[in-house]
Design an enzyme around this catalytic site. Sequence first.
Site, PDB file in Angstrom:
ATOM      1  N   CYS A  66      -0.462  11.580 -16.529  1.00  0.00           N
ATOM      2  CA  CYS A  66      -1.466  13.026 -17.334  1.00  0.00           C
ATOM      3  C   CYS A  66      -2.550  12.456 -17.820  1.00  0.00           C
ATOM      4  O   CYS A  66      -3.167  11.382 -18.427  1.00  0.00           O
ATOM      5  CB  CYS A  66      -0.500  12.796 -18.482  1.00  0.00           C
ATOM      6  SG  CYS A  66      -0.563  14.277 -19.941  1.00  0.00           S
ATOM      7  N   HIS A  97      -1.355   1.026  -4.373  1.00  0.00           N
ATOM      8  CA  HIS A  97      -1.638   2.862  -4.215  1.00  0.00           C
ATOM      9  C   HIS A  97      -1.148   3.789  -4.578  1.00  0.00           C
ATOM     10  O   HIS A  97      -1.337   4.929  -4.738  1.00  0.00           O
ATOM     11  CB  HIS A  97      -2.125   3.224  -2.436  1.00  0.00           C
ATOM     12  CG  HIS A  97      -2.651   2.069  -1.628  1.00  0.00           C
ATOM     13  ND1 HIS A  97      -3.175   2.425  -0.252  1.00  0.00           N
ATOM     14  CD2 HIS A  97      -3.928   1.472  -2.156  1.00  0.00           C
ATOM     15  CE1 HIS A  97      -4.159   1.424   0.160  1.00  0.00           C
ATOM     16  NE2 HIS A  97      -4.855   1.080  -0.917  1.00  0.00           N
ATOM     17  N   ALA A 129       9.466  -3.757  12.515  1.00  0.00           N
ATOM     18  CA  ALA A 129       9.418  -4.524  11.358  1.00  0.00           C
ATOM     19  C   ALA A 129      10.447  -4.905  11.440  1.00  0.00           C
ATOM     20  O   ALA A 129      11.046  -5.607  10.955  1.00  0.00           O
ATOM     21  CB  ALA A 129       8.709  -4.043  10.511  1.00  0.00           C
ATOM     22  N   GLN A 138       1.033  -1.422   0.102  1.00  0.00           N
ATOM     23  CA  GLN A 138       0.060  -0.333   0.058  1.00  0.00           C
ATOM     24  C   GLN A 138       0.746   1.649  -0.294  1.00  0.00           C
ATOM     25  O   GLN A 138       0.371   2.177  -0.394  1.00  0.00           O
ATOM     26  CB  GLN A 138      -0.436   0.305   0.764  1.00  0.00           C
ATOM     27  CG  GLN A 138      -1.743  -1.405   1.422  1.00  0.00           C
ATOM     28  CD  GLN A 138      -2.484  -0.939   2.536  1.00  0.00           C
ATOM     29  OE1 GLN A 138      -3.600  -0.960   2.839  1.00  0.00           O
ATOM     30  NE2 GLN A 138      -2.139  -1.857   4.222  1.00  0.00           N
ATOM     31  N   CYS A 177       3.697  16.815 -19.539  1.00  0.00           N
ATOM     32  CA  CYS A 177       3.988  16.213 -20.179  1.00  0.00           C
ATOM     33  C   CYS A 177       4.606  15.813 -21.462  1.00  0.00           C
ATOM     34  O   CYS A 177       5.017  15.602 -22.252  1.00  0.00           O
ATOM     35  CB  CYS A 177       2.585  15.196 -20.367  1.00  0.00           C
ATOM     36  SG  CYS A 177       2.062  13.443 -21.588  1.00  0.00           S
TER      37      CYS A 177
HETATM   38  P1  OAD Z   1      -1.562   3.076   9.284  1.00  0.00           P
HETATM   39  O1  OAD Z   1      -0.636   4.242   9.673  1.00  0.00           O
HETATM   40  O2  OAD Z   1      -3.007   3.092   9.385  1.00  0.00           O
HETATM   41  O3  OAD Z   1      -0.925   1.821   9.772  1.00  0.00           O
HETATM   42  C1  OAD Z   1       0.426   1.540  10.120  1.00  0.00           C
HETATM   43  C2  OAD Z   1       0.745   0.252  11.040  1.00  0.00           C
HETATM   44  O4  OAD Z   1       2.242   0.152  11.142  1.00  0.00           O
HETATM   45  C3  OAD Z   1       0.350   0.284  12.263  1.00  0.00           C
HETATM   46  O5  OAD Z   1      -0.587  -0.769  12.545  1.00  0.00           O
HETATM   47  C4  OAD Z   1       1.237   0.473  13.024  1.00  0.00           C
HETATM   48  O6  OAD Z   1       1.287  -0.325  14.459  1.00  0.00           O
HETATM   49  C5  OAD Z   1       2.671  -0.526  12.657  1.00  0.00           C
HETATM   50  N1  OAD Z   1       4.294   0.092  12.535  1.00  0.00           N
HETATM   51  C6  OAD Z   1       3.775   1.251  12.888  1.00  0.00           C
HETATM   52  N2  OAD Z   1       5.302   1.662  13.402  1.00  0.00           N
HETATM   53  C7  OAD Z   1       5.917   0.100  12.973  1.00  0.00           C
HETATM   54  C8  OAD Z   1       7.140  -0.911  12.789  1.00  0.00           C
HETATM   55  N3  OAD Z   1       8.286   0.180  12.862  1.00  0.00           N
HETATM   56  N4  OAD Z   1       7.160  -1.914  12.726  1.00  0.00           N
HETATM   57  C9  OAD Z   1       6.097  -2.328  12.127  1.00  0.00           C
HETATM   58  N5  OAD Z   1       4.688  -1.669  12.316  1.00  0.00           N
HETATM   59  C10 OAD Z   1       4.743  -1.085  12.440  1.00  0.00           C
HETATM   60  O7  OAD Z   1      -1.160   2.870   7.609  1.00  0.00           O
HETATM   61  P2  OAD Z   1      -1.116   1.739   6.253  1.00  0.00           P
HETATM   62  O8  OAD Z   1      -2.430   0.613   7.542  1.00  0.00           O
HETATM   63  O9  OAD Z   1      -0.522   1.132   5.433  1.00  0.00           O
HETATM   64  O10 OAD Z   1      -3.320   5.213   2.082  1.00  0.00           O
HETATM   65  O11 OAD Z   1      -2.660   2.583   5.824  1.00  0.00           O
HETATM   66  C11 OAD Z   1      -3.048   1.744   4.870  1.00  0.00           C
HETATM   67  C12 OAD Z   1      -3.528   3.200   3.527  1.00  0.00           C
HETATM   68  O12 OAD Z   1      -3.686   4.603   4.125  1.00  0.00           O
HETATM   69  C13 OAD Z   1      -2.795   3.694   3.007  1.00  0.00           C
HETATM   70  O13 OAD Z   1      -2.091   3.037   1.810  1.00  0.00           O
HETATM   71  C14 OAD Z   1      -2.673   5.339   2.867  1.00  0.00           C
HETATM   72  C15 OAD Z   1      -3.702   5.403   4.060  1.00  0.00           C
HETATM   73  O14 OAD Z   1      -4.535   6.454   3.445  1.00  0.00           O
HETATM   74  C16 OAD Z   1      -3.793   6.141   0.243  1.00  0.00           C
HETATM   75  O15 OAD Z   1      -3.313   6.837   0.692  1.00  0.00           O
HETATM   76  C17 OAD Z   1      -4.813   5.554  -0.301  1.00  0.00           C
END
Ligand code: OAD
Length: 236
Positions: free
Chosen positions: A121, A113, A223, A95, A140
């Site tokens: 463009c 994403h 991670a 993502q 573009c």
């Molecule tokens: P989030 O910010 O929602 O979640 C991040 C996750 O990573 C949380 O569960 C944290 O606990 C975990 N986390 C933080 N630090 C960490 C570490 N050092 N090691 C392991 N885990 C850790 O991010 P996403 O789930 O990626 O979409 O968010 C999903 C989507 O929401 C994104 O792709 C974006 C956003 O809106 C779009 O832009 C379309």
Amino acid sequence: MTIPPHIVVLTGAGVSAESGIDTFRAGTNGQPSLWEQHRIEDVATPEAFARDPDLVLRFYDMRRAAIQTKAPNPAHLALARLDAAWPGHVTIVTQNVDDLHERAGAHGVIHMHGEHLSAWCATCDTRTRWTGPLADRPPCPACAAPTLRPDIVWFGEIPYRMDDIQAALAGADLFVSIGTSGAVYPAAGFVRLARELGAQTLELNLERSQGSAWFDETRLGPASEVVAAWVDGLLG
Ligand code: OAD
């Protein structure tokens, strides 16, 4: 001869957190946080772009510049190791819109994403690798129209390559979710789909995600540690 398991990995912002890239949702309550001083709806929707294109383009220019100063961390490197050395198939779906999986050496990453380092463009539908700013409305390279926008899937838009992802999930023996809160669909639904289609499911995260109950196993920790340990265990 047994066929080695097909592993599908889904990554989220948590995998890049230790590279210094902010996650979207802070804390344990799953609530949207301020995203570098901007509300997500002010910058990450087609409506926001129509209302204030300068703000949106400047915001993404800042993010595009910032990610180029970051480096892959041990979690990205471990996944690239898995991608190179696993005898079966590995599909990495992310993502994340950074390029840290690729810079770590992973191949064929599906950016559902979109990508910061790509411009799209709106006139001729061409995608171009892009590392500089867009706010000054460059032409573009394909059609010369000044209509490039970040190649990012905004809220309300359809994620990329859903057919490829569904095919990968259908063939998965193991589905592993790394560093994602499980707050944003359709990615948040992949674990249920993978399970229903017969895969084992594993969650690697700092804390339990919203869909944690759907996983056969959860390993908690940063991670850089838990992903590296999991990959080392698999590769022996
Ligand atoms: P989030 O910010 O929602 O979640 C991040 C996750 O990573 C949380 O569960 C944290 O606990 C975990 N986390 C933080 N630090 C960490 C570490 N050092 N090691 C392991 N885990 C850790 O991010 P996403 O789930 O990626 O979409 O968010 C999903 C989507 O929401 C994104 O792709 C974006 C956003 O809106 C779009 O832009 C379309």
